[in-house]
Design a protein around this motif. Structure first.
Motif, PDB file in Angstrom:
ATOM      1  N   TYR A 169       0.884  -1.159   0.000  1.00 32.69           N
ATOM      2  CA  TYR A 169       0.000   0.000   0.000  1.00 32.69           C
ATOM      3  C   TYR A 169       0.920   1.207   0.000  1.00 32.69           C
ATOM      4  O   TYR A 169       1.488   1.556   1.021  1.00 32.69           O
ATOM      5  CB  TYR A 169      -0.910  -0.014   1.224  1.00 32.69           C
ATOM      6  CG  TYR A 169      -1.837  -1.204   1.238  1.00 32.69           C
ATOM      7  CD1 TYR A 169      -2.996  -1.194   0.475  1.00 32.69           C
ATOM      8  CD2 TYR A 169      -1.537  -2.332   1.980  1.00 32.69           C
ATOM      9  CE1 TYR A 169      -3.853  -2.290   0.472  1.00 32.69           C
ATOM     10  CE2 TYR A 169      -2.385  -3.435   1.983  1.00 32.69           C
ATOM     11  CZ  TYR A 169      -3.536  -3.409   1.230  1.00 32.69           C
ATOM     12  OH  TYR A 169      -4.368  -4.493   1.226  1.00 32.69           O
ATOM     13  N   LEU A 198       1.870   5.090  -0.556  1.00 33.07           N
ATOM     14  CA  LEU A 198       1.409   6.478  -0.610  1.00 33.07           C
ATOM     15  C   LEU A 198       2.511   7.316  -1.225  1.00 33.07           C
ATOM     16  O   LEU A 198       3.655   7.312  -0.750  1.00 33.07           O
ATOM     17  CB  LEU A 198       1.070   7.006   0.788  1.00 33.07           C
ATOM     18  CG  LEU A 198       0.457   8.413   0.794  1.00 33.07           C
ATOM     19  CD1 LEU A 198      -0.920   8.409   0.117  1.00 33.07           C
ATOM     20  CD2 LEU A 198       0.349   8.947   2.201  1.00 33.07           C
ATOM     21  N   GLU A 217      -1.574  10.344  -3.355  1.00 37.65           N
ATOM     22  CA  GLU A 217      -2.415   9.282  -3.892  1.00 37.65           C
ATOM     23  C   GLU A 217      -1.869   7.930  -3.451  1.00 37.65           C
ATOM     24  O   GLU A 217      -0.673   7.781  -3.221  1.00 37.65           O
ATOM     25  CB  GLU A 217      -2.497   9.349  -5.424  1.00 37.65           C
ATOM     26  CG  GLU A 217      -1.184   9.098  -6.127  1.00 37.65           C
ATOM     27  CD  GLU A 217      -1.258   9.272  -7.639  1.00 37.65           C
ATOM     28  OE1 GLU A 217      -2.248   9.828  -8.143  1.00 37.65           O
ATOM     29  OE2 GLU A 217      -0.304   8.840  -8.314  1.00 37.65           O
ATOM     30  N   TRP A 218      -2.764   6.977  -3.310  1.00 36.47           N
ATOM     31  CA  TRP A 218      -2.384   5.605  -2.988  1.00 36.47           C
ATOM     32  C   TRP A 218      -2.164   4.844  -4.280  1.00 36.47           C
ATOM     33  O   TRP A 218      -2.857   5.084  -5.267  1.00 36.47           O
ATOM     34  CB  TRP A 218      -3.488   4.903  -2.201  1.00 36.47           C
ATOM     35  CG  TRP A 218      -3.712   5.446  -0.836  1.00 36.47           C
ATOM     36  CD1 TRP A 218      -4.739   6.265  -0.435  1.00 36.47           C
ATOM     37  CD2 TRP A 218      -2.917   5.209   0.325  1.00 36.47           C
ATOM     38  NE1 TRP A 218      -4.608   6.540   0.901  1.00 36.47           N
ATOM     39  CE2 TRP A 218      -3.517   5.908   1.395  1.00 36.47           C
ATOM     40  CE3 TRP A 218      -1.750   4.477   0.571  1.00 36.47           C
ATOM     41  CZ2 TRP A 218      -2.985   5.892   2.677  1.00 36.47           C
ATOM     42  CZ3 TRP A 218      -1.232   4.449   1.851  1.00 36.47           C
ATOM     43  CH2 TRP A 218      -1.853   5.153   2.890  1.00 36.47           C
ATOM     44  N   ILE A 245      -1.983   0.766  -5.244  1.00 39.61           N
ATOM     45  CA  ILE A 245      -2.131  -0.589  -4.725  1.00 39.61           C
ATOM     46  C   ILE A 245      -2.140  -1.546  -5.906  1.00 39.61           C
ATOM     47  O   ILE A 245      -3.010  -1.470  -6.774  1.00 39.61           O
ATOM     48  CB  ILE A 245      -3.433  -0.725  -3.906  1.00 39.61           C
ATOM     49  CG1 ILE A 245      -3.435   0.309  -2.777  1.00 39.61           C
ATOM     50  CG2 ILE A 245      -3.598  -2.141  -3.379  1.00 39.61           C
ATOM     51  CD1 ILE A 245      -4.771   0.578  -2.183  1.00 39.61           C
ATOM     52  N   LYS A 266      -4.040   3.178  -9.076  1.00 34.75           N
ATOM     53  CA  LYS A 266      -4.068   4.394  -8.275  1.00 34.75           C
ATOM     54  C   LYS A 266      -5.423   4.537  -7.596  1.00 34.75           C
ATOM     55  O   LYS A 266      -6.454   4.245  -8.176  1.00 34.75           O
ATOM     56  CB  LYS A 266      -3.778   5.601  -9.158  1.00 34.75           C
ATOM     57  CG  LYS A 266      -2.345   5.625  -9.657  1.00 34.75           C
ATOM     58  CD  LYS A 266      -2.086   6.838 -10.521  1.00 34.75           C
ATOM     59  CE  LYS A 266      -0.679   6.999 -10.957  1.00 34.75           C
ATOM     60  NZ  LYS A 266       0.066   5.872 -11.387  1.00 34.75           N
ATOM     61  N   PHE A 293      -6.602   9.792  -2.450  1.00 34.09           N
ATOM     62  CA  PHE A 293      -6.223   9.979  -1.043  1.00 34.09           C
ATOM     63  C   PHE A 293      -7.462  10.405  -0.281  1.00 34.09           C
ATOM     64  O   PHE A 293      -7.733  11.587  -0.088  1.00 34.09           O
ATOM     65  CB  PHE A 293      -5.110  11.027  -0.962  1.00 34.09           C
ATOM     66  CG  PHE A 293      -4.549  11.227   0.414  1.00 34.09           C
ATOM     67  CD1 PHE A 293      -3.849  10.220   1.046  1.00 34.09           C
ATOM     68  CD2 PHE A 293      -4.701  12.440   1.072  1.00 34.09           C
ATOM     69  CE1 PHE A 293      -3.307  10.397   2.314  1.00 34.09           C
ATOM     70  CE2 PHE A 293      -4.157  12.639   2.329  1.00 34.09           C
ATOM     71  CZ  PHE A 293      -3.469  11.614   2.949  1.00 34.09           C
ATOM     72  N   ALA A 337      -8.029   5.193   3.246  1.00 31.61           N
ATOM     73  CA  ALA A 337      -7.103   5.055   4.375  1.00 31.61           C
ATOM     74  C   ALA A 337      -7.649   4.079   5.414  1.00 31.61           C
ATOM     75  O   ALA A 337      -6.894   3.280   5.976  1.00 31.61           O
ATOM     76  CB  ALA A 337      -6.822   6.412   5.004  1.00 31.61           C
ATOM     77  N   ILE A 345      -7.182   0.571   4.073  1.00 28.02           N
ATOM     78  CA  ILE A 345      -5.763   0.205   4.114  1.00 28.02           C
ATOM     79  C   ILE A 345      -5.354  -0.116   5.549  1.00 28.02           C
ATOM     80  O   ILE A 345      -4.673  -1.108   5.802  1.00 28.02           O
ATOM     81  CB  ILE A 345      -4.902   1.318   3.491  1.00 28.02           C
ATOM     82  CG1 ILE A 345      -5.127   1.330   1.988  1.00 28.02           C
ATOM     83  CG2 ILE A 345      -3.422   1.152   3.837  1.00 28.02           C
ATOM     84  CD1 ILE A 345      -4.646   2.569   1.277  1.00 28.02           C
TER      85      ILE A 345
END
Length: 159
Positions: A56, A58, A68-69, A71, A75, A78, A83, A86
């Protein structure tokens, strides 16, 4: 001239054992490095810091102003919802929390006081397992933050 060169600095023989001893003693262990994400994750796995294949990550968006995440190559925005999901996955040991040095700098900046930033800063960032692509200044900011805001004792070692 076309060519390719590959260099590897071998890990010290006792590294994995020491990491395991620290974890067994309930210490949080984080790889804080200037290396890019793929190298950082491989190093963390080899040292026994991380397990699992779900990073994960960031990072700062290409525009340079938003977080932005990412995974599994996808994408995600955020958001607080992302969150929370995650954090739940991390609590189940279903993944690895990874931050870019730039994301850490942005999260710790004074202008990031929105609800999602506060949540990530207080709940997820202290549990980071890898901080990749960090400059010396970003490493300093992160370590000082752990000491001053999280009240953690910090030990740093390196090559």
């Amino acid at each position: 001239l076309n060519g390719f060169a590959c260099f590897e600095t071998p890990m010290r023989a006792g590294t994995r054992r020491v990491i395991q001893e620290l974890k067994n003693a309930n210490f949080n262990v984080c790889v804080l490095t200037g290396d890019e994400i793929t190298t950082s994750l491989a190093l963390a796995a080899k040292a026994g810091v991380t397990f699992g294949n779900n990073p994960y990550f960031l990072k700062v968006s290409p525009s340079g102003s938003m977080l932005e995440w990412e995974i599994n190559g996808m994408k995600m925005p955020f958001t607080l919802d992302a969150a929370l999901k995650i954090h739940q996955a991390i609590e189940r040991n279903d993944g690895v929390v990874v931050f870019s040095g730039d994301a850490v700098s942005l999260l710790l900046s004074d202008d990031k006081n929105d609800e999602i930033s506060q949540y990530v800063r207080s709940v997820i960032l202290p549990e980071a397992q890898v901080v990749a692509g960090s400059s010396p200044h970003q490493k300093y900011l992160f370590l000082r933050w752990l000491q001053n805001e999280c009240r953690r004792r910090v030990l740093m070692c390196g090559d």
